[in-house]
Design an enzyme around this catalytic site. Structure first.
Site, mmCIF file in Angstrom:
data_model
loop_
_atom_site.group_PDB
_atom_site.id
_atom_site.type_symbol
_atom_site.label_atom_id
_atom_site.label_comp_id
_atom_site.label_asym_id
_atom_site.label_seq_id
_atom_site.Cartn_x
_atom_site.Cartn_y
_atom_site.Cartn_z
ATOM 1 N N PRO A 2 0.831 -1.210 0.000
ATOM 2 C CA PRO A 2 0.000 0.000 0.000
ATOM 3 C C PRO A 2 0.864 1.258 0.000
ATOM 4 O O PRO A 2 1.773 1.401 0.833
ATOM 5 C CB PRO A 2 -0.796 -0.129 1.304
ATOM 6 C CG PRO A 2 -0.775 -1.591 1.611
ATOM 7 C CD PRO A 2 0.547 -2.087 1.135
ATOM 8 N N GLU A 3 0.622 2.145 -0.955
ATOM 9 C CA GLU A 3 1.379 3.386 -1.066
ATOM 10 C C GLU A 3 0.474 4.565 -0.729
ATOM 11 O O GLU A 3 -0.654 4.378 -0.258
ATOM 12 C CB GLU A 3 1.954 3.501 -2.481
ATOM 13 C CG GLU A 3 2.910 2.384 -2.867
ATOM 14 C CD GLU A 3 4.251 2.440 -2.125
ATOM 15 O OE1 GLU A 3 4.527 3.448 -1.442
ATOM 16 O OE2 GLU A 3 5.011 1.462 -2.226
ATOM 17 N N HIS A 94 -5.067 -13.486 10.351
ATOM 18 C CA HIS A 94 -4.148 -12.400 10.015
ATOM 19 C C HIS A 94 -4.617 -11.044 10.537
ATOM 20 O O HIS A 94 -4.105 -10.009 10.110
ATOM 21 C CB HIS A 94 -3.967 -12.334 8.499
ATOM 22 C CG HIS A 94 -3.425 -13.598 7.907
ATOM 23 N ND1 HIS A 94 -2.236 -14.166 8.322
ATOM 24 C CD2 HIS A 94 -3.932 -14.416 6.941
ATOM 25 C CE1 HIS A 94 -2.017 -15.277 7.632
ATOM 26 N NE2 HIS A 94 -3.033 -15.459 6.799
ATOM 27 N N ARG A 112 1.655 -10.532 6.355
ATOM 28 C CA ARG A 112 3.114 -10.625 6.480
ATOM 29 C C ARG A 112 3.653 -9.954 7.744
ATOM 30 O O ARG A 112 4.837 -10.029 8.034
ATOM 31 C CB ARG A 112 3.769 -10.022 5.233
ATOM 32 C CG ARG A 112 3.385 -10.776 3.957
ATOM 33 C CD ARG A 112 3.956 -10.143 2.716
ATOM 34 N NE ARG A 112 5.395 -10.224 2.659
ATOM 35 C CZ ARG A 112 6.145 -9.721 1.674
ATOM 36 N NH1 ARG A 112 5.551 -9.101 0.664
ATOM 37 N NH2 ARG A 112 7.447 -9.830 1.694
ATOM 38 N N ARG A 156 23.493 14.308 -6.921
ATOM 39 C CA ARG A 156 23.207 12.892 -6.710
ATOM 40 C C ARG A 156 23.462 12.103 -7.994
ATOM 41 O O ARG A 156 22.933 12.421 -9.046
ATOM 42 C CB ARG A 156 21.759 12.691 -6.268
ATOM 43 C CG ARG A 156 21.458 13.219 -4.884
ATOM 44 C CD ARG A 156 20.274 12.481 -4.299
ATOM 45 N NE ARG A 156 19.801 13.094 -3.081
ATOM 46 C CZ ARG A 156 18.829 12.588 -2.326
ATOM 47 N NH1 ARG A 156 18.238 11.469 -2.696
ATOM 48 N NH2 ARG A 156 18.432 13.201 -1.232
#
Length: 275
Positions: A2-3, A94, A112, A156
């Site tokens: 999930p972002e 879960h 997880r 960078r």
């Protein structure tokens, strides 16, 4: 994983229903990434205030005379989801955190177990403060601009794709959204971040904002585990390059390429995206 769009969609699905609810209990299942940092009794009787999002975190502020002021910081980890279910709904294997409220049970499901819920006296103190202090600017922050990005990335040598995903300058561009934003901005993901000009930084910022807004409107992306309140996102069906290796670019018909950067798959059009 999930972002930002998925977390924002989750916030939108919860905020109206949870705001003003009273905390009636807290159940913890298997251990997650970090300990809660308070006793379950400490939050009893607190009132839930408006849910906030910072990057990929959700801050649930709690207030009231029955409990000390503070809040809970939630993170969905790699595969988590957060939803409101009816009181009395039994937890599954879960389901590792249940916040029982007068509006229902706020349940963190995380197969997880990389997610977390942590207590803080405020979002600026304790572990919440430490975690949030690492975040870059929100992508829609009015103070963020092309020149700000160019200055932050000056010198960078690392490729722009993993640098953008790092989130130390601007948060929210996870793997799918970084690929899509770089495509819209016409920037090769292998280009060194320090080589981007001011105008290209501005185009990239606009592309990041546009992609994230479109993803939020589409309910986020549902690739494996994510759903908001039981509804799957649709953005994964709208991508221009992500997940389309070998398929024709939607603009020039050149086959989309896939490379691996920082152990993540990167998709791009070798013709439309320039170094």
């Amino acid at each position: 994983m999930p972002e930002l769009p998925e977390v924002e969609v989750t916030r939108l699905s919860l905020s109206d229903r949870l705001t003003g609810a009273r905390v009636e209990g807290l159940r913890l299942g298997k251990a997650l990434r970090w300990p809660l940092g308070c006793s379950a009794e400490q939050v009893l009787g607190a009132r839930v205030d408006a849910v906030e999002r910072m990057g990929k975190y959700l801050w649930l502020p709690l207030s009231g005379e029955a409990a000390p002021a503070g809040g809970l910081l939630w993170h969905l980890g790699m595969s988590g989801s957060l939803r409101l279910v009816a009181n009395g709904t039994p937890p599954g294997a879960h389901d590792h955190v249940d916040l029982l409220t007068s509006a229902g049970v706020l349940r963190l499901t995380d197969p997880r177990r990389f997610g977390a819920v942590v207590w803080g006296a405020s979002r600026h103190e304790g572990l919440p403060g430490k975690l949030l202090s690492r975040l870059g600017r929100e992508p829609f922050d009015p103070a963020l601009s092309g020149p700000v990005l160019r200055q932050a990335w000056r010198g960078r040598r690392a490729a722009i794709k993993p640098v953008l995903m790092a989130g130390d300058v601007v948060v929210g561009a996870g793997n799918i959204y970084a690929c899509e934003a770089l495509f819209r901005a016409g920037i090769d993901p292998r280009l060194a971040a320090g080589r981007l000009s001011g105008p290209r930084c501005q185009r990239l910022l606009q592309a990041v904002q546009d992609v994230l807004m479109q993803a939020i409107a589409a309910g986020g992306s549902s690739l494996k585990d994510f759903s908001a309140d039981g509804h799957l996102g649709n953005f994964q069906n709208l991508t221009a390059v992500y997940g389309r290796e070998g398929q024709p670019c939607r603009i020039c018909a050149t086959p989309v390429r896939r490379v691996v950067q920082a152990q993540r798959a990167t998709y791009f059009c070798p013709r439309c995206q320039k170094r």
